[in-house]
Motif scaffolding. Sequence first.
Motif, PDB file in Angstrom:
ATOM      1  N   GLU A 147     -18.273 -27.165 -38.406  1.00  0.00           N
ATOM      2  CA  GLU A 147     -18.479 -26.547 -37.096  1.00  0.00           C
ATOM      3  C   GLU A 147     -19.897 -26.805 -36.581  1.00  0.00           C
ATOM      4  O   GLU A 147     -20.086 -27.085 -35.398  1.00  0.00           O
ATOM      5  CB  GLU A 147     -18.203 -25.048 -37.165  1.00  0.00           C
ATOM      6  CG  GLU A 147     -16.736 -24.733 -37.345  1.00  0.00           C
ATOM      7  CD  GLU A 147     -16.446 -23.264 -37.553  1.00  0.00           C
ATOM      8  OE1 GLU A 147     -17.392 -22.476 -37.815  1.00  0.00           O
ATOM      9  OE2 GLU A 147     -15.262 -22.888 -37.461  1.00  0.00           O
ATOM     10  N   ARG A 148     -20.897 -26.721 -37.463  1.00  0.00           N
ATOM     11  CA  ARG A 148     -22.274 -26.969 -37.054  1.00  0.00           C
ATOM     12  C   ARG A 148     -22.432 -28.411 -36.589  1.00  0.00           C
ATOM     13  O   ARG A 148     -22.982 -28.679 -35.519  1.00  0.00           O
ATOM     14  CB  ARG A 148     -23.240 -26.671 -38.207  1.00  0.00           C
ATOM     15  CG  ARG A 148     -24.710 -26.884 -37.843  1.00  0.00           C
ATOM     16  CD  ARG A 148     -25.649 -26.710 -39.023  1.00  0.00           C
ATOM     17  NE  ARG A 148     -25.243 -27.356 -40.256  1.00  0.00           N
ATOM     18  CZ  ARG A 148     -25.315 -28.665 -40.508  1.00  0.00           C
ATOM     19  NH1 ARG A 148     -25.757 -29.489 -39.600  1.00  0.00           N
ATOM     20  NH2 ARG A 148     -24.925 -29.137 -41.671  1.00  0.00           N
ATOM     21  N   THR A 149     -21.937 -29.355 -37.377  1.00  0.00           N
ATOM     22  CA  THR A 149     -22.042 -30.770 -37.029  1.00  0.00           C
ATOM     23  C   THR A 149     -21.326 -31.057 -35.720  1.00  0.00           C
ATOM     24  O   THR A 149     -21.861 -31.750 -34.847  1.00  0.00           O
ATOM     25  CB  THR A 149     -21.452 -31.644 -38.162  1.00  0.00           C
ATOM     26  OG1 THR A 149     -22.160 -31.359 -39.372  1.00  0.00           O
ATOM     27  CG2 THR A 149     -21.548 -33.116 -37.845  1.00  0.00           C
ATOM     28  N   PHE A 150     -20.143 -30.516 -35.570  1.00  0.00           N
ATOM     29  CA  PHE A 150     -19.362 -30.714 -34.346  1.00  0.00           C
ATOM     30  C   PHE A 150     -20.085 -30.105 -33.152  1.00  0.00           C
ATOM     31  O   PHE A 150     -20.197 -30.728 -32.089  1.00  0.00           O
ATOM     32  CB  PHE A 150     -17.965 -30.100 -34.525  1.00  0.00           C
ATOM     33  CG  PHE A 150     -16.999 -30.416 -33.426  1.00  0.00           C
ATOM     34  CD1 PHE A 150     -16.694 -31.721 -33.086  1.00  0.00           C
ATOM     35  CD2 PHE A 150     -16.361 -29.388 -32.733  1.00  0.00           C
ATOM     36  CE1 PHE A 150     -15.784 -32.012 -32.079  1.00  0.00           C
ATOM     37  CE2 PHE A 150     -15.462 -29.666 -31.727  1.00  0.00           C
ATOM     38  CZ  PHE A 150     -15.171 -30.980 -31.396  1.00  0.00           C
ATOM     39  N   GLY A 151     -20.593 -28.886 -33.319  1.00  0.00           N
ATOM     40  CA  GLY A 151     -21.319 -28.215 -32.245  1.00  0.00           C
ATOM     41  C   GLY A 151     -22.560 -28.981 -31.836  1.00  0.00           C
ATOM     42  O   GLY A 151     -22.877 -29.087 -30.641  1.00  0.00           O
ATOM     43  N   GLU A 152     -23.288 -29.534 -32.816  1.00  0.00           N
ATOM     44  CA  GLU A 152     -24.476 -30.328 -32.511  1.00  0.00           C
ATOM     45  C   GLU A 152     -24.111 -31.565 -31.713  1.00  0.00           C
ATOM     46  O   GLU A 152     -24.818 -31.936 -30.765  1.00  0.00           O
ATOM     47  CB  GLU A 152     -25.204 -30.721 -33.802  1.00  0.00           C
ATOM     48  CG  GLU A 152     -25.908 -29.563 -34.469  1.00  0.00           C
ATOM     49  CD  GLU A 152     -26.442 -29.912 -35.859  1.00  0.00           C
ATOM     50  OE1 GLU A 152     -26.230 -31.054 -36.338  1.00  0.00           O
ATOM     51  OE2 GLU A 152     -27.070 -29.020 -36.478  1.00  0.00           O
ATOM     52  N   LYS A 153     -23.030 -32.215 -32.071  1.00  0.00           N
ATOM     53  CA  LYS A 153     -22.586 -33.417 -31.343  1.00  0.00           C
ATOM     54  C   LYS A 153     -22.196 -33.063 -29.911  1.00  0.00           C
ATOM     55  O   LYS A 153     -22.544 -33.777 -28.975  1.00  0.00           O
ATOM     56  CB  LYS A 153     -21.404 -34.096 -32.055  1.00  0.00           C
ATOM     57  CG  LYS A 153     -21.758 -34.751 -33.349  1.00  0.00           C
ATOM     58  CD  LYS A 153     -22.577 -35.994 -33.121  1.00  0.00           C
ATOM     59  CE  LYS A 153     -22.795 -36.695 -34.447  1.00  0.00           C
ATOM     60  NZ  LYS A 153     -23.670 -37.839 -34.313  1.00  0.00           N
ATOM     61  N   ILE A 154     -21.469 -31.958 -29.755  1.00  0.00           N
ATOM     62  CA  ILE A 154     -21.070 -31.530 -28.407  1.00  0.00           C
ATOM     63  C   ILE A 154     -22.305 -31.201 -27.582  1.00  0.00           C
ATOM     64  O   ILE A 154     -22.423 -31.619 -26.423  1.00  0.00           O
ATOM     65  CB  ILE A 154     -20.114 -30.318 -28.466  1.00  0.00           C
ATOM     66  CG1 ILE A 154     -18.768 -30.735 -29.065  1.00  0.00           C
ATOM     67  CG2 ILE A 154     -19.923 -29.702 -27.085  1.00  0.00           C
ATOM     68  CD1 ILE A 154     -17.866 -29.569 -29.396  1.00  0.00           C
ATOM     69  N   ALA A 155     -23.241 -30.460 -28.174  1.00  0.00           N
ATOM     70  CA  ALA A 155     -24.465 -30.092 -27.461  1.00  0.00           C
ATOM     71  C   ALA A 155     -25.267 -31.332 -27.087  1.00  0.00           C
ATOM     72  O   ALA A 155     -25.765 -31.441 -25.955  1.00  0.00           O
ATOM     73  CB  ALA A 155     -25.306 -29.149 -28.311  1.00  0.00           C
ATOM     74  N   ALA A 156     -25.399 -32.285 -28.020  1.00  0.00           N
ATOM     75  CA  ALA A 156     -26.159 -33.503 -27.746  1.00  0.00           C
ATOM     76  C   ALA A 156     -25.534 -34.302 -26.612  1.00  0.00           C
ATOM     77  O   ALA A 156     -26.232 -34.833 -25.755  1.00  0.00           O
ATOM     78  CB  ALA A 156     -26.254 -34.356 -29.009  1.00  0.00           C
ATOM     79  N   GLU A 157     -24.217 -34.355 -26.613  1.00  0.00           N
ATOM     80  CA  GLU A 157     -23.537 -35.146 -25.595  1.00  0.00           C
ATOM     81  C   GLU A 157     -23.499 -34.462 -24.235  1.00  0.00           C
ATOM     82  O   GLU A 157     -23.603 -35.115 -23.202  1.00  0.00           O
ATOM     83  CB  GLU A 157     -22.099 -35.458 -26.036  1.00  0.00           C
ATOM     84  CG  GLU A 157     -21.352 -36.317 -25.029  1.00  0.00           C
ATOM     85  CD  GLU A 157     -19.960 -36.670 -25.491  1.00  0.00           C
ATOM     86  OE1 GLU A 157     -19.009 -36.291 -24.793  1.00  0.00           O
ATOM     87  OE2 GLU A 157     -19.850 -37.309 -26.549  1.00  0.00           O
ATOM     88  N   SER A 158     -23.355 -33.156 -24.220  1.00  0.00           N
ATOM     89  CA  SER A 158     -23.126 -32.474 -22.940  1.00  0.00           C
ATOM     90  C   SER A 158     -24.313 -31.667 -22.424  1.00  0.00           C
ATOM     91  O   SER A 158     -24.279 -31.210 -21.289  1.00  0.00           O
ATOM     92  CB  SER A 158     -21.903 -31.568 -23.053  1.00  0.00           C
ATOM     93  OG  SER A 158     -22.124 -30.578 -24.034  1.00  0.00           O
ATOM     94  N   SER A 159     -25.352 -31.492 -23.223  1.00  0.00           N
ATOM     95  CA  SER A 159     -26.446 -30.611 -22.790  1.00  0.00           C
ATOM     96  C   SER A 159     -27.154 -31.120 -21.543  1.00  0.00           C
ATOM     97  O   SER A 159     -27.562 -30.319 -20.702  1.00  0.00           O
ATOM     98  CB  SER A 159     -27.442 -30.386 -23.919  1.00  0.00           C
ATOM     99  OG  SER A 159     -28.106 -31.588 -24.237  1.00  0.00           O
ATOM    100  N   ALA A 160     -27.304 -32.426 -21.394  1.00  0.00           N
ATOM    101  CA  ALA A 160     -27.973 -32.953 -20.204  1.00  0.00           C
ATOM    102  C   ALA A 160     -27.214 -32.586 -18.940  1.00  0.00           C
ATOM    103  O   ALA A 160     -27.816 -32.369 -17.879  1.00  0.00           O
ATOM    104  CB  ALA A 160     -28.123 -34.469 -20.309  1.00  0.00           C
ATOM    105  N   THR A 161     -25.920 -32.470 -19.027  1.00  0.00           N
ATOM    106  CA  THR A 161     -25.103 -32.115 -17.870  1.00  0.00           C
ATOM    107  C   THR A 161     -24.946 -30.606 -17.740  1.00  0.00           C
ATOM    108  O   THR A 161     -24.985 -30.068 -16.630  1.00  0.00           O
ATOM    109  CB  THR A 161     -23.703 -32.766 -18.001  1.00  0.00           C
ATOM    110  OG1 THR A 161     -23.869 -34.163 -18.216  1.00  0.00           O
ATOM    111  CG2 THR A 161     -22.875 -32.534 -16.768  1.00  0.00           C
ATOM    112  N   ILE A 162     -24.792 -29.912 -18.857  1.00  0.00           N
ATOM    113  CA  ILE A 162     -24.518 -28.475 -18.820  1.00  0.00           C
ATOM    114  C   ILE A 162     -25.785 -27.651 -18.615  1.00  0.00           C
ATOM    115  O   ILE A 162     -25.761 -26.650 -17.888  1.00  0.00           O
ATOM    116  CB  ILE A 162     -23.772 -28.043 -20.101  1.00  0.00           C
ATOM    117  CG1 ILE A 162     -22.364 -28.635 -20.083  1.00  0.00           C
ATOM    118  CG2 ILE A 162     -23.720 -26.527 -20.222  1.00  0.00           C
ATOM    119  CD1 ILE A 162     -21.550 -28.348 -21.314  1.00  0.00           C
ATOM    120  N   ASP A 163     -26.912 -28.051 -19.227  1.00  0.00           N
ATOM    121  CA  ASP A 163     -28.136 -27.252 -19.120  1.00  0.00           C
ATOM    122  C   ASP A 163     -28.568 -26.989 -17.676  1.00  0.00           C
ATOM    123  O   ASP A 163     -28.908 -25.850 -17.336  1.00  0.00           O
ATOM    124  CB  ASP A 163     -29.273 -27.874 -19.931  1.00  0.00           C
ATOM    125  CG  ASP A 163     -29.105 -27.655 -21.424  1.00  0.00           C
ATOM    126  OD1 ASP A 163     -28.213 -26.872 -21.823  1.00  0.00           O
ATOM    127  OD2 ASP A 163     -29.865 -28.269 -22.201  1.00  0.00           O
TER     128      ASP A 163
END
Length: 184
Positions: A147-163
Amino acid sequence: MKSMTHRPLLLALALCAAHGLTAAQQASSDEKNKLVQRALALWHVEDAAVVMVQRPAANAMQQARIALQGRVSAPKQEATLKDIAVDIQKYVDEATPIARASATRLKAPTLGPLLAQNFNEDELRQLIALLESPVKRKFEKLVPEFERTFGEKIAAESSATIDPKLKALTQNVGLKLRAATVAP
């Protein structure tokens, strides 16, 4: 007259058969109860109580972060969040044992009848085999890492758009809250 002499014998046979059936049902019921108790011992459902305690704590920290974002300096934000984290940890430390004890006490009387009602003996044996599986235990130990690894990947990929969207939302909510509290 002949049928009258057989009647006591038939009645005795019926009573013996009924007693045998009752004894067999009792043995089956005892076995099923043992299987239910074994399944309950293997099923760590009380961990859900811990999640129930920790989720509001995590939400409180997230809300605090959002509330402080853009409103105070970074050093003040960091200091405030550290202070809040102490309160949150105190809550978790105090509430977790209470929730776990309650869950442990209520597990058998609440879930035992549901297991007995919804599973036959063979299904309970299969459930126990699943719960005892070394592969299941290994998987469960790795779930937090997954879950941590998956969450980090999602955050890395989408944070520029979501933040930026989250920041805009936070600002809009803040403006509306300020307007609501300032306006008469």
